[in-house]
Design a protein around this motif. Structure first.
Motif, mmCIF file in Angstrom:
data_model
loop_
_atom_site.group_PDB
_atom_site.id
_atom_site.type_symbol
_atom_site.label_atom_id
_atom_site.label_comp_id
_atom_site.label_asym_id
_atom_site.label_seq_id
_atom_site.Cartn_x
_atom_site.Cartn_y
_atom_site.Cartn_z
ATOM 1 N N LEU A 1 -5.177 12.494 2.750
ATOM 2 C CA LEU A 1 -4.370 11.359 3.187
ATOM 3 C C LEU A 1 -5.246 10.192 3.653
ATOM 4 O O LEU A 1 -4.925 9.028 3.407
ATOM 5 N N ARG A 2 -6.356 10.493 4.305
ATOM 6 C CA ARG A 2 -7.265 9.431 4.738
ATOM 7 C C ARG A 2 -7.869 8.699 3.546
ATOM 8 O O ARG A 2 -8.055 7.473 3.587
ATOM 9 N N ALA A 3 -8.190 9.445 2.483
ATOM 10 C CA ALA A 3 -8.745 8.809 1.284
ATOM 11 C C ALA A 3 -7.729 7.867 0.659
ATOM 12 O O ALA A 3 -8.061 6.750 0.239
ATOM 13 N N MET A 4 -6.469 8.303 0.603
ATOM 14 C CA MET A 4 -5.415 7.435 0.085
ATOM 15 C C MET A 4 -5.239 6.209 0.973
ATOM 16 O O MET A 4 -5.129 5.080 0.482
ATOM 17 N N ALA A 5 -5.224 6.433 2.281
ATOM 18 C CA ALA A 5 -5.028 5.336 3.230
ATOM 19 C C ALA A 5 -6.131 4.290 3.108
ATOM 20 O O ALA A 5 -5.872 3.080 3.222
ATOM 21 N N LEU B 1 2.197 -5.012 -8.540
ATOM 22 C CA LEU B 1 2.330 -4.967 -7.084
ATOM 23 C C LEU B 1 0.951 -5.059 -6.440
ATOM 24 O O LEU B 1 0.019 -4.346 -6.820
ATOM 25 N N ARG B 2 0.802 -5.926 -5.454
ATOM 26 C CA ARG B 2 -0.499 -6.127 -4.818
ATOM 27 C C ARG B 2 -0.872 -4.969 -3.902
ATOM 28 O O ARG B 2 -2.055 -4.671 -3.702
ATOM 29 N N SER B 3 0.132 -4.324 -3.327
ATOM 30 C CA SER B 3 -0.123 -3.207 -2.413
ATOM 31 C C SER B 3 0.875 -2.093 -2.705
ATOM 32 O O SER B 3 1.824 -1.872 -1.956
ATOM 33 N N PRO B 4 0.671 -1.373 -3.830
ATOM 34 C CA PRO B 4 1.689 -0.421 -4.276
ATOM 35 C C PRO B 4 2.057 0.650 -3.257
ATOM 36 O O PRO B 4 3.223 1.022 -3.137
ATOM 37 N N LEU B 5 1.101 1.153 -2.500
ATOM 38 C CA LEU B 5 1.368 2.231 -1.565
ATOM 39 C C LEU B 5 2.308 1.804 -0.444
ATOM 40 O O LEU B 5 3.057 2.621 0.093
ATOM 41 N N THR B 6 2.278 0.521 -0.101
ATOM 42 C CA THR B 6 3.168 0.024 0.948
ATOM 43 C C THR B 6 4.495 -0.479 0.381
ATOM 44 O O THR B 6 5.412 -0.778 1.140
ATOM 45 N N GLY C 1 -6.250 0.038 3.240
ATOM 46 C CA GLY C 1 -6.550 -0.408 4.591
ATOM 47 C C GLY C 1 -5.590 0.110 5.636
ATOM 48 O O GLY C 1 -5.360 -0.537 6.663
ATOM 49 N N ILE C 2 -5.021 1.286 5.383
ATOM 50 C CA ILE C 2 -4.085 1.891 6.326
ATOM 51 C C ILE C 2 -4.886 2.686 7.352
ATOM 52 O O ILE C 2 -5.761 3.476 6.996
ATOM 53 N N GLY C 3 -4.585 2.507 8.613
ATOM 54 C CA GLY C 3 -5.346 3.138 9.688
ATOM 55 C C GLY C 3 -5.119 4.636 9.805
ATOM 56 O O GLY C 3 -4.123 5.179 9.323
ATOM 57 N N ARG C 4 -6.073 5.297 10.485
ATOM 58 C CA ARG C 4 -5.991 6.738 10.660
ATOM 59 C C ARG C 4 -4.803 7.156 11.513
ATOM 60 O O ARG C 4 -4.300 8.278 11.394
ATOM 61 N N SER C 5 -4.335 6.269 12.357
ATOM 62 C CA SER C 5 -3.189 6.610 13.197
ATOM 63 C C SER C 5 -1.945 6.867 12.346
ATOM 64 O O SER C 5 -1.125 7.725 12.676
ATOM 65 N N ARG C 6 -1.819 6.119 11.254
ATOM 66 C CA ARG C 6 -0.681 6.328 10.355
ATOM 67 C C ARG C 6 -0.807 7.679 9.648
ATOM 68 O O ARG C 6 0.203 8.358 9.420
ATOM 69 N N VAL C 7 -2.020 8.070 9.307
ATOM 70 C CA VAL C 7 -2.237 9.394 8.714
ATOM 71 C C VAL C 7 -1.746 10.467 9.678
ATOM 72 O O VAL C 7 -1.027 11.396 9.289
ATOM 73 N N LEU D 1 3.066 7.450 3.404
ATOM 74 C CA LEU D 1 1.877 6.916 4.063
ATOM 75 C C LEU D 1 1.930 5.408 4.296
ATOM 76 O O LEU D 1 1.584 4.912 5.364
ATOM 77 N N GLY D 2 2.370 4.666 3.297
ATOM 78 C CA GLY D 2 2.386 3.207 3.416
ATOM 79 C C GLY D 2 3.665 2.638 3.995
ATOM 80 O O GLY D 2 3.869 1.415 3.966
ATOM 81 N N ASP D 3 4.550 3.525 4.538
ATOM 82 C CA ASP D 3 5.835 3.084 5.094
ATOM 83 C C ASP D 3 6.577 2.192 4.088
ATOM 84 O O ASP D 3 6.984 1.070 4.405
#
Length: 303
Positions: free
Chosen positions: A94-98, A68-73, A102-108, A143-145
């Protein structure tokens, strides 16, 4: 969708999972059940690439997890709520994972609010209670929806409000068409949450069915009858398909006949009935019937 085909995992001489095949469909909450040592956690670890199968395959959305290219999402996972840097705050964890995706802080901030940990988000995760640790683990999984969610014992340590929130939230995710695999030992909670159930025992699939079908196939319905003339009523009910189990003086559990039929017969014979209660089988009853011979660790009965 999660698809396992002939999945096997051996650790030395011990076979933890043996030729396990199943499909977790999107749009449903699939319960993953089994006694301790049944192979549930090992199977979940193989799904997300933490354990390599000895043989067989397992894919998520048609791909091996490692590809998977983007496993968290793609896949949200909670296998061990304690798998956090204990010196970091919940927010920084959570910010470190994001940052890895490239997941923004707003999602955190969104998942912190969603899981109800705003008041402790600035505290070190290592100081969290079991329940708060679980909420942080769920926040990390969300986190990655992701389109697929894999949660191992997510309600462990949660208070009643948290348990109810997890139940409602995973059902909401499934209603959106997502794939949800949920493990728990709380049968009453699973009965309210799952649509489909996969049961493992000693590393093998014992059942893979809709929850209602599983309960119907592995339980019997009975009627609790209380009467001062119970023996007369039981004698009148006697038949090849009727089973009577005495539970206390004047009380019996009767299967093979409906409450209405018992009531009608008692009325016709002038036998007083003080209780007539239909009782249906539960998921717990079905689970115990299924896994009775597959329990690796058993407790001593209390006399």
């Amino acid at each position: 969708m999660i698809v396992a085909e002939q999945l096997t995992k051996r650790f030395g001489d011990k076979t933890a999972v043996s030729n396990v095949s199943f499909t977790v469909q999107p749009g449903k909450v699939t319960g993953f059940l089994g006694p301790n040592g049944a192979g549930k956690s090992t199977t979940m670890r193989m799904i997300v690439g933490l354990d390599r199968p000895t043989s067989g395959t397992v894919t998520v959305a048609g791909q091996n997890y490692a590809h998977l290219r983007s496993p968290l999402t793609e896949v949200g996972v909670l296998l061990d709520a304690k798998a956090v840097h204990t010196g970091r705050s919940a927010r920084n964890h959570l910010r470190a994972m994001a940052a890895t995706h490239g997941i923004g802080r707003s999602r955190v901030d969104e998942v912190i609010e969603l899981t109800g940990i705003q008041s402790v988000a600035g505290k070190r995760a290592g100081k969290f209670s079991l329940g708060m640790g679980q909420r942080l683990g769920i926040a990390a999984a969300l986190l990655g929806d992701p389109r697929t969610l894999i949660l191992d014992e997510p309600v462990n340590g949660l208070d009643p409000e948290g348990v109810r929130w997890v139940r409602q939230f995973v059902r909401h995710l499934a209603a959106e068409g997502r794939t949800v695999l949920l493990s728990s030992h709380l049968m009453s909670e699973m009965a309210q949450t799952a649509d489909h159930v996969i049961v493992l025992g000693r590393g093998q699939v014992l059942a893979d069915a809709e929850l209602s079908e599983l309960v119907r196939a592995w339980t019997t319905n009975d009627v609790v009858v209380r009467s001062p003339r119970l023996s007369e009523l039981v004698a009148a009910l006697a038949g090849p398909d009727v089973t009577v189990t005495a539970s206390s003086p004047g009380v019996a559990e009767i299967s093979g006949v409906t409450a209405a039929s018992i009531g009608d017969l008692a009325a016709s014979l002038g036998i007083p009935v003080h209780e007539l209660t239909s009782r249906t089988g539960s998921l717990e009853d079905a689970y115990l019937a299924l896994t009775g011979d597959a329990v690796e660790y058993t407790s001593k009965e209390i006399a």
